[in-house]
Design an enzyme around this catalytic site. Sequence first.
Site, PDB file in Angstrom:
ATOM      1  N   ASP A 141       0.820  -1.206   0.000  1.00  0.00           N
ATOM      2  CA  ASP A 141       0.000   0.000   0.000  1.00  0.00           C
ATOM      3  C   ASP A 141       0.854   1.256   0.000  1.00  0.00           C
ATOM      4  O   ASP A 141       0.519   2.249  -0.667  1.00  0.00           O
ATOM      5  CB  ASP A 141      -0.929   0.010   1.222  1.00  0.00           C
ATOM      6  CG  ASP A 141      -2.078  -0.965   1.070  1.00  0.00           C
ATOM      7  OD1 ASP A 141      -2.343  -1.388  -0.076  1.00  0.00           O
ATOM      8  OD2 ASP A 141      -2.694  -1.318   2.099  1.00  0.00           O
ATOM      9  N   CYS A 142       1.969   1.225   0.747  1.00  0.00           N
ATOM     10  CA  CYS A 142       2.821   2.417   0.809  1.00  0.00           C
ATOM     11  C   CYS A 142       3.841   2.472  -0.315  1.00  0.00           C
ATOM     12  O   CYS A 142       4.390   3.535  -0.619  1.00  0.00           O
ATOM     13  CB  CYS A 142       3.523   2.505   2.173  1.00  0.00           C
ATOM     14  SG  CYS A 142       4.363   0.994   2.677  1.00  0.00           S
ATOM     15  N   TYR A 143       4.126   1.315  -0.940  1.00  0.00           N
ATOM     16  CA  TYR A 143       5.033   1.260  -2.084  1.00  0.00           C
ATOM     17  C   TYR A 143       4.345   0.457  -3.197  1.00  0.00           C
ATOM     18  O   TYR A 143       4.666  -0.718  -3.437  1.00  0.00           O
ATOM     19  CB  TYR A 143       6.362   0.599  -1.698  1.00  0.00           C
ATOM     20  CG  TYR A 143       7.193   1.377  -0.719  1.00  0.00           C
ATOM     21  CD1 TYR A 143       7.751   2.602  -1.072  1.00  0.00           C
ATOM     22  CD2 TYR A 143       7.426   0.884   0.572  1.00  0.00           C
ATOM     23  CE1 TYR A 143       8.524   3.323  -0.169  1.00  0.00           C
ATOM     24  CE2 TYR A 143       8.201   1.594   1.466  1.00  0.00           C
ATOM     25  CZ  TYR A 143       8.747   2.812   1.099  1.00  0.00           C
ATOM     26  OH  TYR A 143       9.510   3.517   1.990  1.00  0.00           O
TER      27      TYR A 143
END
Length: 388
Positions: A141-143
């Site tokens: 989700d963050c990368y």
Amino acid sequence: MSAKHKSIAEINERIRKGKAVVLNAAEMTELVRKAGKAKAAKEVDVVTTGTFSPMCSSGMLFNIGQPEATALRTSAVSLNTVPACAGLAAVDSYLGATEPAADDPLNKVFPGQFKYGGGHVIEDLLLGKSVRVRASSYGTDCYPLRELDRQMTLAELPYAQLLNPRNCYQNYNVAVNITGKSKYTYMGVLKGNLRNANYATAGELSPLFNDPFLRTIGLGTKILLGGGVGWVIGAGTQHVTKPKRTERGIPLSPAGTLMLRGDMKGMNARYVRGLSILGYGCSLAVGVAIPIPILNEDMAFFTGVSDAEIPMPVKDYGHDYPNRDPRILGHVSYEELRSGTIRVMDKDVETVPLTSYALSLECANSLKELIEKGEFTLTEAQEEITSL
């Protein structure tokens, strides 16, 4: 031990004022021979040492930066198809000098032979060339980005440092082969029946021969690495303490090593070159220059070492070395090695240097020039590297 009569702070003040007396290690050897250690200690402030040699345990710690559109966490990274070690954090990776290209054309024709590897990528970057950076990830989700494929130059890399785990060996083996068949090693091709003897290090120019007990070299020592400013960050891997030594402190076998770091963006490709060693693989030749402050007569004595006073062990890489307990067939001096012929097992054997003496001297003289111009001052080691 003689009493200390200079400090690094005092030497640095002389450097800033343009009054420091600086000699390269070969010049210091001649001065000590002619005038003695006491006079040399009074006259000389700094001795510069240098070496330019294959140093397999080297590599590049780098960051490729985040793409403009979305973020990436790299799980796999390659540069010109040479795999790097990813999984450090986000877009940080480490490229080993000896890692070969995945699609090396030479390996396709001659399995086990490699023409291009991590060392060549490092040299290409220093030459200003662009390299193909490919990265992949499983996505989070963050990368969320899963793939990256772009051309990048050294200038475009946000961070690129040589981070070398083991450089500047203090003494090393003279490699021979007493079997009847040629052997292909990291010391080069060794012809059968003692037809050559390959050796490394720069003799009286070599850094750790000039400070055999590491009295001035330690964590935080400023150096030249690849032609740019670098640092000693501790003992290198395979650092050996308490080796057998000669009366003047020279170890009789491979002993001290250094871990080094330097910003690649200040380096010169002349002093960092990718290598392909026939039958072994890829490597990197690295130029290193280290200043030795002449604090007292002891340091004048140590830096006065000559090639004739440096004994190097001769070992058989044909049979003994792979068995990991190689016999020492004897010792020969660095002076004998430079003569072109040594005597091994009652046979005259031609010698072959892997280290460039000319470029080693050039490294030492480059550092000498910078110090004389007041553009390079010395640092105090913040932590000792144990040698005893």
